[in-house]
Design an enzyme around this catalytic site. Structure first.
Site, short mmCIF file in Angstrom:
data_model
loop_
_atom_site.label_atom_id
_atom_site.label_comp_id
_atom_site.label_asym_id
_atom_site.label_seq_id
_atom_site.Cartn_x
_atom_site.Cartn_y
_atom_site.Cartn_z
CG HIS A 120 -1.85 -1.18 1.37
ND1 HIS A 120 -1.26 -2.49 1.73
CD2 HIS A 120 -3.08 -1.42 1.09
CE1 HIS A 120 -2.35 -3.22 1.84
NE2 HIS A 120 -3.46 -2.56 1.22
CG HIS A 132 -5.80 2.05 -0.75
ND1 HIS A 132 -5.67 2.46 0.52
CD2 HIS A 132 -6.22 0.52 -0.34
CE1 HIS A 132 -5.92 1.55 1.59
NE2 HIS A 132 -6.30 0.28 0.84
CD GLU A 160 -19.52 -4.95 25.27
OE1 GLU A 160 -19.47 -4.22 24.20
OE2 GLU A 160 -20.37 -5.01 26.07
CG HIS A 204 -27.77 -11.67 27.57
ND1 HIS A 204 -28.27 -10.85 26.47
CD2 HIS A 204 -27.24 -10.48 28.32
CE1 HIS A 204 -28.31 -9.60 26.56
NE2 HIS A 204 -27.98 -9.32 27.67
#
Lengths: 678, 678
Positions: B41, B273, B422, B484
């Site tokens: 890249h 890119h 999280e 859950h």
């Protein structure tokens, strides 16, 4: 935890007593159900009850008597722990399967009223929520699906809103960023979100963990934003009217609420969020709100009011049904077919045509290229096929030749640039699938299945056909190195119950896997595809879809009883084929089993399984990934050729050699496995 | 893909020719390396070279001669695909292990210069990046770690910046939201981010997929924001000076850049890119930028300038070393110990004390409770233990008695309210571990390991001790239901190479697992803990850490040779113990194997493994989860007691009964397995 918020001593008086009464029905059912279950989350239903009362009684287009009416407004609670709000509404408005007994059995085994709303457990539950942020991202898919269907079928048949409730936790989750950014970009003006701005999360005040200016954040994502008192029914009404007027941007209404509204001591604190409030707290709430009915009993006049609300959409639904009946036969048939989730009759011929094109290829193809060719054919046959990629379109080969891009405000196309938003994409796809009328698929690299795993799991739990197209499916990705090479992903995905993980071993199997995917409308699927070309191994495809059995004998042992079984998938299948020819020459009678989908193989009967796996315990499995999902076939005596470590950056052949995943390694493993048995 | 951007015909003239020349060194090394590798890249290094030249030559505090200097500024490229920018800088500034040969071997097997920066492959690589958004979240951890260490050791010893480059892709990823929100909340004033605002991603212009106002978004998250021309070295300098002045907010500098700056036709387009640019493009860039050196050759005066930049930090480093030597002996020893990652001598006694407390408990404890007790003792012995939870503190039992909370601007504590983030938490923990001096652990529910899986994977790849504390580890979570209840998570996590997944079966094993975690500084660990209480099974703990062998014989068969082996973990271990006693009475000589950590067991020698697993092929495994990670021990003849489906909402006992995970089920399985062998 210190209690950083103070419970309010008084609650604001209602602007409209009838609406407050309607809201209190939700509050007390929620309190009573949580108290009886000794488990659950009363805080959200009590805090958002006023909003729900206004929305349902004055705005929401639905008919409790026909929960599946296609042009209903969609209503989602992204803060799914507040499930009692939804269950209360379904009971109050008269959904037939949501009885008061179900409310009483809240959170009990095999009830319809699970701890979090579970799609398919009861009508009126539009999506499974609970893992925070998923609901808002589903809603983006629902709202986008509405616009796409509207572009095909017009205002007469598809013209509805998507309303979503969300909490502080949803807004902290990263997926919320992906979702609101995508919705703002696509100008989803019929998406209206209500943020339960109660400043409380489990650890205490949200100020413990965040200082964001959420209204500014939504504005930065091109949303229309209003801020209101979430207990002022006049303000709620005015905000919804205003939000509906804005058609070129989604709307967020920040509703300042008191969590556990009505609780004498817990209101406004994290104690209201979850757990049974206790009899004292409920008694106090009764006094404060003037509620005199026994637990689980709704005063007849109020229940009657609610039932009228549940029925008031009937005339609109019937008018819609007439519009559908009077539409042109072609349009009506097409629409009805898509509502039912049936594919157009020509789709299987498209698979056959794709196979022909693949057989005619003069060079080896990567399975991602083969998949691209299949999609070219499939899309022409199935207009509801809706593609996309998380900014890897040229790598994923997900864009069919004739697919037109969907753009902000222009929804006539069939291809979505989801941006670098794997999680938002997958959850939006779930929403698109849930909406109906569309078959969404979306691409990224297999290693980034980790980024969208929570949404893949939910697609699987809900049994909706979201199709995850995951290319660059092994160390064969090469130079991008360990971070981009999936190693544990295939096993980790196969471990998800019900998820159909396909990994085709050649172009023909790629077409067969797509056929199997299109054949199973209630099956979430993930297809893992190679970056690198591989030889054509199936030169004699019949109409039988061999991949649909999950595994099959690609090459039986020759010269007598089978002595060795080699199992393989994907880009390693040809190593097994090459190794077999050497082993046969050495006198080891060897069969090659192609296993493109473990889940489907496990569903076969015992006789078929035995015929595939063979009697010999001498088995080899080869896959450029960890062995965990193969262990059950290897037994104690089997030998695995694959990955035991993370990958490495390098040319494809160098990487395969470094990790000893070669034809020679399979030959050695074959000798070792047969040696153990002799 | 249509090319939606036009390549600029001309590039802005340099404000400062020397800085442009320094930047061009990066540009040409990057171009040459990508061209030689035919992979990589070039766009990002060429676009961000001017920023890097200013930052490294005028601001970054580092000494290439001592890459591990503790008080160096940290420099991270979150857009890790631009790895050649980093490798170029390391070579140019004189890091000894980054030779020109390594640059030439970019992306080749076993080079230091992998496709994406890999921590531990070369000095100066502060973290492994590539999966987008991870680097910015790591940087939040690095910057937070600096403030926490500063609070303990003062400006004299810890006082440095964290600089991070990031791209459009990083900002689209959800994790970026969690990271910037946390950083803004915590007022991390020494964190400075440079956004490579080049408007290009793989699919084309970023406008295909997003319309966000990122500066407004960062402001909404309490960041200081500036917007500059990323090729104007005066503006870059001024912006860094300004950002350093702002001490109560992190800073984001939006740098408008041209991707592939210097390419004659590809600059400013997605073609810049990635992929080799081709000889023509490179020749054109040489002409445009006036570069006459052969490939991989840096003109001697420029290399000399860069080497001076690499050495200029030496005096600061030496002054720092003197400050450290002249610090109080106690402080110095503590600091040096923590820099080395060694624990204080008393920590093992803390484990022993915890065991004593656990043995004295009068009631059954959930392993999450046992873990909380262990943490109370451990924290008092190990001040660098840094706790936290993703808004589940009371459920995860992660906050030790004496831990004080970290607050915005107040970093003297040891506990972090990460919010419902999280993914951001796990990636910030990685940054905290990478920073040094701290041992981070953080909690959530096991099912939400899916939300942070990409960061868990990176902790494992990097071999840093991030400790993931995951409670509510099975259907034993009960009423919250399928969304859950972790089902596939244990197997999916065990599939990650090198990740130590612990699942202790009683309070004593919980202490042993924590001891094993603290004993292995280069081991990412996850400890799965129950919500529900379970009996104490290990009443006779010795000093030997039996759990550290991964699996061990908890109860050997009695009355003769073993006929049946039952393997179990966690909250199902006691079912195996209860079943064994019935089976022994029936005459089936049964051993119970506790396996709290498969990874550690797999590392044992063959003799030990054989002694544990036994000679009989009659085996049962029991775990309230899918069987995949047990299959290798079950063989073809084994019987599994566990989950084959998603869970259900209900009382714990009802859920266990529904899925037939009971003592009785284990007994039946034991009979079946022994029956197969006879």
């Amino acid at each position: 935890m210190p209690d950083t918020s103070q419970a309010p001593k008084t609650f604001p008086a209602p602007k409209d007593q009838r609406l407050r009464d309607l809201a209190d029905c939700i509050r007390f059912l929620s309190m009573d159900a949580v108290q009886q279950a000794k488990s659950g989350h009363p805080g959200m239903p009590m805090g958002m009850a006023d909003i729900a009362a206004v929305l349902f009684s004055e705005f929401l287009k639905f008919d409790a008597g026909d929960p599946h009416w296609f042009d209903r407004d969609r209503f989602v609670i992204s803060n799914g722990h507040g499930s009692m709000l939804l269950y209360s509404l379904l009971y109050l408005t008269g959904y037939k399967d949501m009885t008061i007994d179900e409310i009483k059995r809240f959170r009990q085994i095999d009830s319809r009223t699970a701890g979090h709303p579970e799609y398919r457990h009861a009508t009126g539950i539009e999506t499974t929520t609970g893992p925070l942020g998923q609901g808002i991202a589903n809603s983006v898919g629902l709202a986008l699906g509405e616009r796409i269907m509207n572009a095909s079928f017009g205002d007469n048949l598809v013209n509805h809103h998507t309303y979503v409730f969300l909490g502080d936790g949803c807004l902290m989750e990263g997926i919320s960023h992906e979702a609101i950014s995508l919705a703002g970009h696509l100008k989803l003006g019929k998406l209206i979100a209500f943020w339960d701005d109660n400043s409380i999360s489990i650890d205490g005040a949200t100020s413990l963990a965040e200082s964001d200016d959420h209204p500014a954040r939504f504005r930065a994502a091109n949303w229309h934003v209003q801020q209101i008192d979430g207990h002022d029914t006049d303000a709620i009404r005015a905000a919804i009217i205003e939000a509906q007027k804005v058609t070129d941007r989604p709307s967020m209404i920040a509703c300042k609420t008191i969590i556990g509204f009505g609780f004498p001591t817990r209101a406004g604190t994290q104690k209201a969020h979850s757990d049974a409030p206790g009899e004292d707290e409920i008694a106090g709430a009764r006094k404060i709100l003037g509620w005199t009915s026994p637990p689980f009993e709704i005063p007849q006049t109020l229940l009657s009011d609610w039932r009228k609300i549940g029925a008031k959409g009937e005339s609109a639904r019937m008018a819609w049904a007439i519009r559908l009946q009077t539409a042109s036969p072609e349009k009506r048939d097409d629409f009805q077919r898509r509502m039912k989730g049936e594919l157009p009759s020509g789709w299987r011929a498209a698979i056959a045509a794709a196979k022909q094109e693949l057989l005619g290829s003069e060079k080896d193809l990567a399975t991602r290229q083969a998949s691209g060719i299949v999609l070219n054919h499939l899309f022409d046959a199935i207009p509801e096929l809706l593609g996309g990629s998380a900014d890897l379109t040229p790598s994923n080969n997900t864009k069919a030749k004739n697919q037109v891009e969907i753009k902000p405000g222009e929804y006539g196309g069939s291809y979505i640039h989801y941006g670098v938003r794997e999680h938002g994409m997958a959850a939006a796809m779930n929403g698109l699938a849930l909406h109906g009328g569309l078959v969404p698929y979306g691409g990224t690299f297999l290693t980034f299945s980790d980024y969208c795993r929570p949404a893949i799991r939910l697609a699987t739990i809900m049994e909706v056909r979201s199709i995850f197209v995951m290319t660059h499916d092994s160390i064969g990705l090469g130079e991008d190195g360990p971070t981009h090479q999936p190693i544990e992903h295939l096993s980790a995905l196969r471990a998800i119950p019900r998820l159909a993980v396909y990994r085709p071993g050649d172009p023909i199997e790629t077409a067969e896997c797509w056929e199997a995917i299109m054949d199973t409308p209630r099956q979430a699927a993930l297809i893992a595809l190679s970056r690198q070309p591989m030889p054509l191994l199936r030169r004699d495809p019949t109409d039988e879809n061999r991949s649909a059995r999950g595994a099959y004998v690609l090459q039986e042992a020759e010269g007598g009883e089978r002595q060795l079984t080699i199992l393989a998938s994907g880009s390693e299948l040809h190593l097994a084929v090459e190794a077999r020819s050497v082993l046969q020459n050495e006198g080891i009678r060897t069969a090659v089993i192609s296993m493109p989908c473990r889940l489907l193989f496990e569903k076969q009967d015992a006789a078929y399984k035995r015929s595939v796996l063979g009697e010999t315990r001498a088995r080899v499995a080869v896959e450029a990934a960890v062995q965990d999902s193969w262990d059950r076939y290897l037994g104690v005596d089997g030998v695995f050729v694959g990955m035991h470590e993370f990958g490495a950056s390098g040319k494809i052949d160098d990487v395969y050699n470094k990790f000893d995943i070669t034809t020679d390694a399979v030959i050695r493993a074959g000798r070792e496995a047969t040696g153990k048995q002799s």
